[in-house]
Design a protein around this motif. Structure first.
Motif, mmCIF file in Angstrom:
data_model
loop_
_atom_site.group_PDB
_atom_site.id
_atom_site.type_symbol
_atom_site.label_atom_id
_atom_site.label_comp_id
_atom_site.label_asym_id
_atom_site.label_seq_id
_atom_site.Cartn_x
_atom_site.Cartn_y
_atom_site.Cartn_z
ATOM 1 N N GLU A 224 0.869 -1.181 0.000
ATOM 2 C CA GLU A 224 0.000 0.000 0.000
ATOM 3 C C GLU A 224 0.905 1.230 0.000
ATOM 4 O O GLU A 224 1.410 1.649 1.036
ATOM 5 N N VAL A 225 1.110 1.815 -1.164
ATOM 6 C CA VAL A 225 2.151 2.814 -1.362
ATOM 7 C C VAL A 225 1.615 4.226 -1.155
ATOM 8 O O VAL A 225 0.554 4.589 -1.684
ATOM 9 N N THR A 226 2.370 5.019 -0.400
ATOM 10 C CA THR A 226 2.143 6.464 -0.306
ATOM 11 C C THR A 226 3.459 7.156 -0.641
ATOM 12 O O THR A 226 4.500 6.825 -0.069
ATOM 13 N N VAL A 227 3.421 8.096 -1.579
ATOM 14 C CA VAL A 227 4.606 8.841 -1.992
ATOM 15 C C VAL A 227 4.539 10.234 -1.378
ATOM 16 O O VAL A 227 3.614 10.995 -1.663
ATOM 17 N N VAL A 228 5.508 10.547 -0.526
ATOM 18 C CA VAL A 228 5.651 11.914 -0.010
ATOM 19 C C VAL A 228 6.719 12.595 -0.860
ATOM 20 O O VAL A 228 7.901 12.263 -0.777
ATOM 21 N N HIS A 229 6.273 13.514 -1.695
ATOM 22 C CA HIS A 229 7.147 14.173 -2.669
ATOM 23 C C HIS A 229 7.706 15.442 -2.046
ATOM 24 O O HIS A 229 7.001 16.443 -1.890
ATOM 25 N N LEU A 230 8.981 15.403 -1.695
ATOM 26 C CA LEU A 230 9.605 16.509 -0.961
ATOM 27 C C LEU A 230 10.338 17.451 -1.902
ATOM 28 O O LEU A 230 11.099 17.020 -2.772
ATOM 29 N N LEU A 278 2.336 13.487 -11.503
ATOM 30 C CA LEU A 278 2.647 12.545 -10.431
ATOM 31 C C LEU A 278 1.384 12.138 -9.676
ATOM 32 O O LEU A 278 1.173 10.962 -9.365
ATOM 33 N N ARG A 279 0.557 13.118 -9.381
ATOM 34 C CA ARG A 279 -0.678 12.834 -8.656
ATOM 35 C C ARG A 279 -1.572 11.889 -9.465
ATOM 36 O O ARG A 279 -2.145 10.945 -8.931
ATOM 37 N N HIS A 280 -1.676 12.146 -10.768
ATOM 38 C CA HIS A 280 -2.515 11.305 -11.624
ATOM 39 C C HIS A 280 -1.950 9.893 -11.699
ATOM 40 O O HIS A 280 -2.705 8.907 -11.617
ATOM 41 N N PHE A 281 -0.636 9.763 -11.857
ATOM 42 C CA PHE A 281 -0.012 8.442 -11.935
ATOM 43 C C PHE A 281 -0.295 7.638 -10.667
ATOM 44 O O PHE A 281 -0.671 6.456 -10.731
ATOM 45 N N CYS A 282 -0.132 8.266 -9.510
ATOM 46 C CA CYS A 282 -0.349 7.559 -8.243
ATOM 47 C C CYS A 282 -1.824 7.213 -8.047
ATOM 48 O O CYS A 282 -2.164 6.096 -7.650
ATOM 49 N N ALA A 283 -2.712 8.161 -8.324
ATOM 50 C CA ALA A 283 -4.138 7.917 -8.118
ATOM 51 C C ALA A 283 -4.635 6.780 -9.005
ATOM 52 O O ALA A 283 -5.473 5.967 -8.582
ATOM 53 N N ALA A 284 -4.123 6.686 -10.220
ATOM 54 C CA ALA A 284 -4.565 5.647 -11.143
ATOM 55 C C ALA A 284 -4.173 4.255 -10.663
ATOM 56 O O ALA A 284 -4.743 3.258 -11.128
ATOM 57 N N ARG A 285 -3.210 4.178 -9.738
ATOM 58 C CA ARG A 285 -2.729 2.885 -9.250
ATOM 59 C C ARG A 285 -3.014 2.684 -7.772
ATOM 60 O O ARG A 285 -2.423 1.819 -7.121
ATOM 61 N N GLY A 286 -3.932 3.484 -7.228
ATOM 62 C CA GLY A 286 -4.314 3.332 -5.835
ATOM 63 C C GLY A 286 -3.259 3.748 -4.840
ATOM 64 O O GLY A 286 -3.285 3.313 -3.688
ATOM 65 N N MET A 287 -2.335 4.590 -5.246
ATOM 66 C CA MET A 287 -1.279 5.073 -4.360
ATOM 67 C C MET A 287 -1.619 6.465 -3.849
ATOM 68 O O MET A 287 -2.271 7.251 -4.542
ATOM 69 N N GLY A 288 -1.168 6.780 -2.649
ATOM 70 C CA GLY A 288 -1.310 8.125 -2.133
ATOM 71 C C GLY A 288 -0.183 9.014 -2.636
ATOM 72 O O GLY A 288 0.942 8.552 -2.849
ATOM 73 N N TYR A 289 -0.480 10.284 -2.849
ATOM 74 C CA TYR A 289 0.533 11.255 -3.278
ATOM 75 C C TYR A 289 0.412 12.497 -2.417
ATOM 76 O O TYR A 289 -0.657 13.117 -2.351
ATOM 77 N N VAL A 290 1.511 12.853 -1.746
ATOM 78 C CA VAL A 290 1.512 13.995 -0.831
ATOM 79 C C VAL A 290 2.677 14.913 -1.203
ATOM 80 O O VAL A 290 3.830 14.629 -0.874
ATOM 81 N N PRO A 291 2.418 16.017 -1.945
ATOM 82 C CA PRO A 291 3.491 16.975 -2.211
ATOM 83 C C PRO A 291 3.760 17.800 -0.957
ATOM 84 O O PRO A 291 2.826 18.264 -0.297
ATOM 85 N N MET A 292 5.038 18.010 -0.632
ATOM 86 C CA MET A 292 5.347 18.664 0.646
ATOM 87 C C MET A 292 6.630 19.475 0.514
ATOM 88 O O MET A 292 7.621 19.011 -0.055
ATOM 89 N N LEU A 293 6.597 20.700 1.032
ATOM 90 C CA LEU A 293 7.795 21.525 1.143
ATOM 91 C C LEU A 293 8.441 21.298 2.503
ATOM 92 O O LEU A 293 7.753 21.133 3.517
ATOM 93 N N THR A 294 9.753 21.317 2.535
ATOM 94 C CA THR A 294 10.447 21.088 3.804
ATOM 95 C C THR A 294 10.289 22.256 4.776
ATOM 96 O O THR A 294 10.661 22.143 5.943
#
Length: 313
Positions: A224-230, A278-294
């Motif tokens: 169950e993948v979640t991508v935190v994009h930093l 990136l958000r579309h790619f993850c959503a299409a495969r049931g993955m979470g996508y969280v863009p985040m600034l440090t």
């Protein structure tokens, strides 16, 4: 930074949170997670017909009185779960103020502590971008393992040899150069070898070619993948004016630019398109996508963003 990463008051706040598994998965030992297997907890799940060798103590005598047939009560098994954290440690992650690698390791420390407090198993892997290798913290269980986890994460913060001073995503290097970083290969290695698929959270700036194949491989194994994009604040809103030569942190490839309003406007538009893809790619495969600034406080990531996206509750 403190050897413990966090103070006691913050750790106590973390214990009020819990990691979420979107579906039941089989664990290894008794824990607090609902398992797809049937076991001995107090929560009733189903009946099945009695077969020779079943424990007589599990026969439902009320059902026998009604139907004159033997049925066995099945109960929900509660087991632990292996929670996987992957941290991109390539050179570009060591850039920014605050640095992306520092933010990622603190976030993993917090999430790992939450999982340990919930009696889940925690494993952390640093993706070594130069050769596609892995720095591995094997599965640990229980809050008493938190100091070992924190020590491993502090080691991951150390910059690789020859780290560049600047990073740029205004102009990405060629495919051949980006492929040298090997983070995508690390993801594929992990998907092929990691035991006990479960919730998996990746912290990366995704400045590597082929990451899509790595994420596909992880999803194919049942993680169950979640991508935190930093991204660092300077990458989201670069303060560039005049003539510059920017060096890519991964490869050393340089690009000369003139920072003006038109360039920065085009840069912001391309960055927004990249994140949307990136958000579309993850959503299409049931993955979470969280863009985040440090620059976003860690508390906001944990108590706001990750709760809204269903990683925590």
């Amino acid at each position: 930074m403190s050897e413990r990463l966090f103070d006691e008051a913050f750790l106590q706040r973390l214990e009020r949170l819990a990691l979420v598994a979107r579906r039941a998965m089989a664990g290894q030992t008794q824990g607090e997670r609902r398992s797809p297997r049937r076991g001995q907890s107090v929560e009733f799940a189903d009946f099945r017909p009695y077969v020779a060798g079943d424990d007589f103590r599990r026969i439902d005598w009320n059902a026998y009185a009604r139907l004159e047939r033997f049925f066995i009560k099945l109960f929900v098994e509660e087991e632990d779960l292996t929670v996987h954290f992957l941290v991109d440690t390539s050179r570009s992650m060591h850039w920014g103020e605050p640095s992306k690698i520092g933010y990622a390791t603190r976030a993993v420390g917090a999430l790992g502590y939450i999982a340990l407090a919930g009696l889940d198993r925690v494993t952390v892997t640093g993706l070594l971008g130069d050769n596609g290798g892995l720095a591995y913290f094997p599965p640990h269980r229980g809050k008493q393992q938190a100091m070992k986890l924190f020590a491993f994460l502090l080691e991951l913060q150390k910059p690789p040899a020859g780290n560049m001073a600047r990073s740029a995503i205004v102009e990405q290097p060629s495919t051949e150069l980006r492929a040298l970083t090997g983070v995508a290969r690390s993801l594929q290695n992990y998907a092929a070898t990691a035991p006990a698929p479960g919730p998996l959270v990746i912290f990366s700036d995704l400045m590597d070619d082929g990451w899509q194949d790595g994420l596909r491989a992880l999803a194919g194994r049942g993680f169950e993948v979640t991508v935190v994009h930093l991204l660092a604040p300077e990458e989201a809103e670069p303060a560039l004016e005049g003539d510059f030569k920017l060096l890519d942190a991964e490869t050393g490839a340089g690009v000369e630019i003139t920072g003006d309003y038109e360039l920065l406007a085009r840069y912001r538009a391309e960055l927004a398109t990249w994140q949307a893809d990136l958000r579309h790619f993850c959503a299409a495969r049931g993955m979470g996508y969280v863009p985040m600034l440090t620059s976003v406080p860690l508390e906001e990531l944990l108590f706001n963003w990750l709760r809204r996206t269903g990683v925590l509750r």
